[in-house]
Design a protein around this motif. Structure first.
Motif, mmCIF file in Angstrom:
data_model
loop_
_atom_site.group_PDB
_atom_site.id
_atom_site.type_symbol
_atom_site.label_atom_id
_atom_site.label_comp_id
_atom_site.label_asym_id
_atom_site.label_seq_id
_atom_site.Cartn_x
_atom_site.Cartn_y
_atom_site.Cartn_z
ATOM 1 N N ARG A 119 -70.876 46.014 60.282
ATOM 2 C CA ARG A 119 -69.728 46.746 60.954
ATOM 3 C C ARG A 119 -69.105 47.518 59.929
ATOM 4 O O ARG A 119 -68.865 46.899 58.873
ATOM 5 C CB ARG A 119 -68.926 45.846 61.718
ATOM 6 C CG ARG A 119 -67.774 46.533 62.213
ATOM 7 C CD ARG A 119 -66.604 45.442 62.908
ATOM 8 N NE ARG A 119 -65.500 45.909 63.449
ATOM 9 C CZ ARG A 119 -64.548 46.077 62.892
ATOM 10 N NH1 ARG A 119 -64.163 45.309 61.687
ATOM 11 N NH2 ARG A 119 -63.228 46.582 63.319
ATOM 12 N N HIS A 121 -65.886 49.464 59.132
ATOM 13 C CA HIS A 121 -64.815 49.455 59.775
ATOM 14 C C HIS A 121 -63.819 50.705 59.548
ATOM 15 O O HIS A 121 -62.603 50.548 60.110
ATOM 16 C CB HIS A 121 -63.878 48.208 59.742
ATOM 17 C CG HIS A 121 -63.620 47.919 58.341
ATOM 18 N ND1 HIS A 121 -64.477 47.748 57.512
ATOM 19 C CD2 HIS A 121 -62.062 47.896 57.805
ATOM 20 C CE1 HIS A 121 -63.652 47.506 56.242
ATOM 21 N NE2 HIS A 121 -62.348 47.532 56.448
ATOM 22 N N GLN A 141 -72.791 49.149 63.392
ATOM 23 C CA GLN A 141 -71.758 49.620 64.128
ATOM 24 C C GLN A 141 -70.492 50.475 63.652
ATOM 25 O O GLN A 141 -69.882 49.819 62.646
ATOM 26 C CB GLN A 141 -70.880 48.655 65.129
ATOM 27 C CG GLN A 141 -69.822 49.037 66.085
ATOM 28 C CD GLN A 141 -68.682 48.187 65.983
ATOM 29 O OE1 GLN A 141 -68.930 46.768 65.583
ATOM 30 N NE2 GLN A 141 -67.707 48.418 66.601
ATOM 31 N N ASP A 143 -66.776 52.071 63.323
ATOM 32 C CA ASP A 143 -65.530 52.187 63.991
ATOM 33 C C ASP A 143 -64.724 53.347 63.452
ATOM 34 O O ASP A 143 -64.886 53.760 62.233
ATOM 35 C CB ASP A 143 -64.911 50.955 63.590
ATOM 36 C CG ASP A 143 -64.723 49.623 64.698
ATOM 37 O OD1 ASP A 143 -64.884 50.084 65.892
ATOM 38 O OD2 ASP A 143 -64.640 48.627 64.310
ATOM 39 N N THR A 202 -67.467 53.569 67.803
ATOM 40 C CA THR A 202 -66.302 52.840 68.630
ATOM 41 C C THR A 202 -64.785 53.386 68.147
ATOM 42 O O THR A 202 -64.678 53.240 66.860
ATOM 43 C CB THR A 202 -66.354 51.187 68.745
ATOM 44 O OG1 THR A 202 -66.307 50.926 67.309
ATOM 45 C CG2 THR A 202 -67.782 50.834 69.184
ATOM 46 N N ASN A 205 -59.931 49.708 66.008
ATOM 47 C CA ASN A 205 -60.076 48.528 65.073
ATOM 48 C C ASN A 205 -59.109 47.488 65.161
ATOM 49 O O ASN A 205 -58.012 47.991 64.662
ATOM 50 C CB ASN A 205 -60.299 49.192 63.503
ATOM 51 C CG ASN A 205 -60.354 48.333 62.530
ATOM 52 O OD1 ASN A 205 -61.269 47.592 62.585
ATOM 53 N ND2 ASN A 205 -59.436 48.513 61.556
#
Length: 217
Positions: A119, A121, A141, A143, A202, A205
């Protein structure tokens, strides 16, 4: 696995000075798919009169969610991963640019620990990070900053500290993306588009973490 090399003629193409787009299609029959155990990458080279114009790598794969299953190339997989942590950000000369191969060795430890997910972030990493994840078969992923309208005042300050940005420069009061951030996000997507490791971008956070904790109690 290996795939045979192939050549395709695009014909005469004229592009104006500066940034421009030209779309073309090359058919690949029975492509080798990128997956966790065989992260196969194709290498595309563009040439003109034998001189190189540019090159990139990419992979064929499909992420999807069906019911409560996360699937890769039609097969359900268990996503196991972790957030590398702020330590990676505090040592940019080492991790961001893979000095002394430290970044690759760190990500290899993820794989050796049977993790398959990383991830990010606080916005995109450097290109070498995604190159290595492509090569190792790690899912990423990404963020970016959360909307301030969904947060309490103390949470806004905390999120800005984590994401290292000003929240209101990303999101308007009504929750829509600002024009400047749309341009920035477009650059992120264009730069990361060909990396098969990326599964999602996405917006958010740790939004509403205190409310969720209260509900859990």
């Amino acid at each position: 696995s290996q795939a045979p090399a192939t050549d395709a003629e695009l014909g005469e193409v004229t592009c104006p000075p500066g940034e421009s787009r030209h779309c073309f299609t090359v058919r690949v029959s029975e492509p080798v798919l990128w997956d966790l155990s065989n992260p196969f990458l194709y290498h595309l080279r563009l040439t003109s009169d034998g001189k190189p114009l540019g090159q990139t790598r990419f992979g064929f794969r499909k992420f999807e969610v069906r019911g409560n299953e996360f699937r890769l190339n039609g097969h359900p997989i268990h996503v196991l991963g972790a957030n590398p942590g702020d330590g990676w950000n505090r040592r940019p000369q080492i991790y961001c640019f893979n000095k002394a191969n430290a970044l690759r060795l760190g990500l290899k430890l993820f794989k050796e620990a049977n993790l398959n997910f990383v991830r990010v972030h606080n916005g995109p990493r450097t290109q070498i990070f995604y190159d290595i994840c492509d090569e190792l078969g790690l899912i990423v992923q990404n963020d970016f900053s959360p909307p301030s309208t969904a947060m309490k005042q103390d949470e806004i300050g905390r999120a800005e500290m984590i994401a290292q940005v000003h929240i209101d420069s990303y999101v308007n009061a009504d929750g829509s993306l600002t024009a400047d951030f749309r341009k920035l996000l477009g650059k992120w997507l264009a730069g990361l588009y060909n990396h098969p490791a990326n599964c999602a971008f996405t917006a958010g956070n740790e939004v509403g973490h205190s409310q969720l904790a209260k509900r859990a109690v």
